[in-house]
Scaffold this motif. Structure first.
Motif, mmCIF file in Angstrom:
data_model
loop_
_atom_site.group_PDB
_atom_site.id
_atom_site.type_symbol
_atom_site.label_atom_id
_atom_site.label_comp_id
_atom_site.label_asym_id
_atom_site.label_seq_id
_atom_site.Cartn_x
_atom_site.Cartn_y
_atom_site.Cartn_z
ATOM 1 N N VAL A 96 65.392 13.994 -19.689
ATOM 2 C CA VAL A 96 64.373 13.275 -18.923
ATOM 3 C C VAL A 96 63.035 13.323 -19.658
ATOM 4 C CG1 VAL A 96 65.495 13.633 -16.703
ATOM 5 C CG2 VAL A 96 63.813 15.295 -17.500
ATOM 6 N N CYS A 118 67.197 9.479 -19.679
ATOM 7 C CA CYS A 118 66.762 9.017 -18.370
ATOM 8 C C CYS A 118 65.246 8.870 -18.361
ATOM 9 C CB CYS A 118 67.195 10.021 -17.294
ATOM 10 S SG CYS A 118 66.608 9.605 -15.644
ATOM 11 N N SER A 131 64.707 4.881 -11.835
ATOM 12 C CA SER A 131 65.023 5.464 -13.135
ATOM 13 C C SER A 131 65.831 4.518 -13.992
ATOM 14 C CB SER A 131 65.823 6.762 -12.953
ATOM 15 O OG SER A 131 65.104 7.717 -12.195
ATOM 16 N N LEU A 133 68.373 4.308 -17.283
ATOM 17 C CA LEU A 133 69.323 5.198 -17.937
ATOM 18 C C LEU A 133 69.962 4.513 -19.141
ATOM 19 C CD1 LEU A 133 71.214 6.452 -14.756
ATOM 20 C CD2 LEU A 133 69.486 7.723 -16.020
ATOM 21 N N MET A 151 71.114 11.034 -10.296
ATOM 22 C CA MET A 151 69.822 10.358 -10.263
ATOM 23 C C MET A 151 69.603 9.518 -9.004
ATOM 24 S SD MET A 151 68.394 11.687 -12.760
ATOM 25 C CE MET A 151 66.863 10.828 -12.370
ATOM 26 N N ILE A 157 68.710 3.506 -9.629
ATOM 27 C CA ILE A 157 68.903 3.599 -11.077
ATOM 28 C C ILE A 157 69.235 2.224 -11.644
ATOM 29 C CG2 ILE A 157 69.683 5.997 -11.001
ATOM 30 C CD1 ILE A 157 72.561 4.903 -11.438
ATOM 31 N N TRP A 159 70.975 0.943 -15.410
ATOM 32 C CA TRP A 159 71.464 1.242 -16.751
ATOM 33 C C TRP A 159 71.027 0.158 -17.727
ATOM 34 C CZ3 TRP A 159 73.799 5.657 -18.296
ATOM 35 C CH2 TRP A 159 74.354 6.494 -17.310
#
Length: 274
Positions: A96, A118, A131, A133, A151, A157, A159
């Motif tokens: 992170v 992340c 977040s 990723l 997360m 989240i 990706w």
């Protein structure tokens, strides 16, 4: 059986993540957190029931996932201390830390590892994070699912398949809470000039932002349409939006986000040399 997850570092962001995990039902006895001082760890162990230690090597001895959550400036030192144990255990590595590429982290840890980067943001501290990723090619589908579960305990989240896009994530969510805080400041100052108290202006502005975000997230309409629905022809909102457009709000935001992404790129290059 739950995967054993070790957090190297127990600062605000790490605490938000493993606190969210516990509150979401993840077994506390499968989580370990480390810090340099027992005084930092004792309240976490008492409040959450997780394992804690000041010994990083002991903490990763049985880890399936190692979350690196120390400052980027000391990451190399930490990684090189862990290298031999990580190579024996070969856990999934989750970082992170801003600005450090998956390749750099993998190199510092001895290579051949599954690494997820992340980019969280500070609203994760209140369970409302966003977040980004990125997984390197060694990360399995099962490991992606596991990191997603970790997360989503503190927010949503997204990706990205290209690691460079984490710089865009930094611009649109990582640094973006500060953009909104600046807007709150400016709205409060303007409202005071119009006669409201600072306290009233602050509460109204923040609740309005919360309400607008909630409406947008629950609606299947795009932000442009939602904006137009508030704007009566010849009305107050239309006048305000026209002023913001003429004043260059879009261009200012675009410039700010470009500057943010560029600085993220520069920091990655600087830290990678460390």
């Amino acid at each position: 059986m739950a995967s054993n997850v070790t957090f190297i570092g127990a600062g605000n962001m790490a605490s938000a993540i493993f606190g969210g995990m516990v509150h979401s039902g993840y077994p506390a006895d499968a989580i370990t957190a480390t810090a340099t001082r027992d005084a930092t760890l004792a309240p976490l162990a008492e409040r959450l029931g997780i394992h804690t230690t000041t010994d990083n090597l002991a903490a990763i001895e049985h880890a399936d996932v190692v979350v690196l959550s120390v400052k980027p400036q000391i990451m190399r030192q930490v990684c090189e201390t862990l290298r031999e144990s990580v190579q024996k255990r070969r856990p999934l590595i989750v970082s992170v830390a801003a600005g450090l590429s998956a390749e750099t982290l993998e190199q510092w840890l001895g290579g051949g590892l599954a690494v997820v980067r992340c980019m969280p943001n500070t609203p994760s501290l209140v369970g409302a994070g966003a977040s980004g990723l990125y997984a390197n090619p060694r990360v399995s589908d099962e490991q992606r699912v596991l990191v997603g579960e970790l997360m989503t305990s503190v927010g949503i989240i997204e990706w990205v398949e290209d690691e460079a896009l984490l710089e865009a994530v930094t611009a649109v969510s990582g640094s973006a809470p500060a953009y909104f805080f600046l807007m709150f400041e400016a709205m409060e100052e303007a409202a005071v000039k119009l006669g409201l108290s600072a306290e009233s202006a602050r509460r109204l502005a923040m609740q309005t932002a919360y309400g607008a975000a909630s409406m947008a997230m629950q609606s299947d309409r795009d932000p442009g349409e939602l904006k137009r629905n508030v704007m009566s022809p010849g009305g107050t909102t239309e006048r305000a939006i026209e002023y913001l457009e003429q004043a260059g709000l879009r261009q200012a935001l675009d410039g700010a986000m470009q500057a943010c992404a560029k600085r993220a790129q520069e920091m990655s290059a600087e830290l990678g040399k460390g």
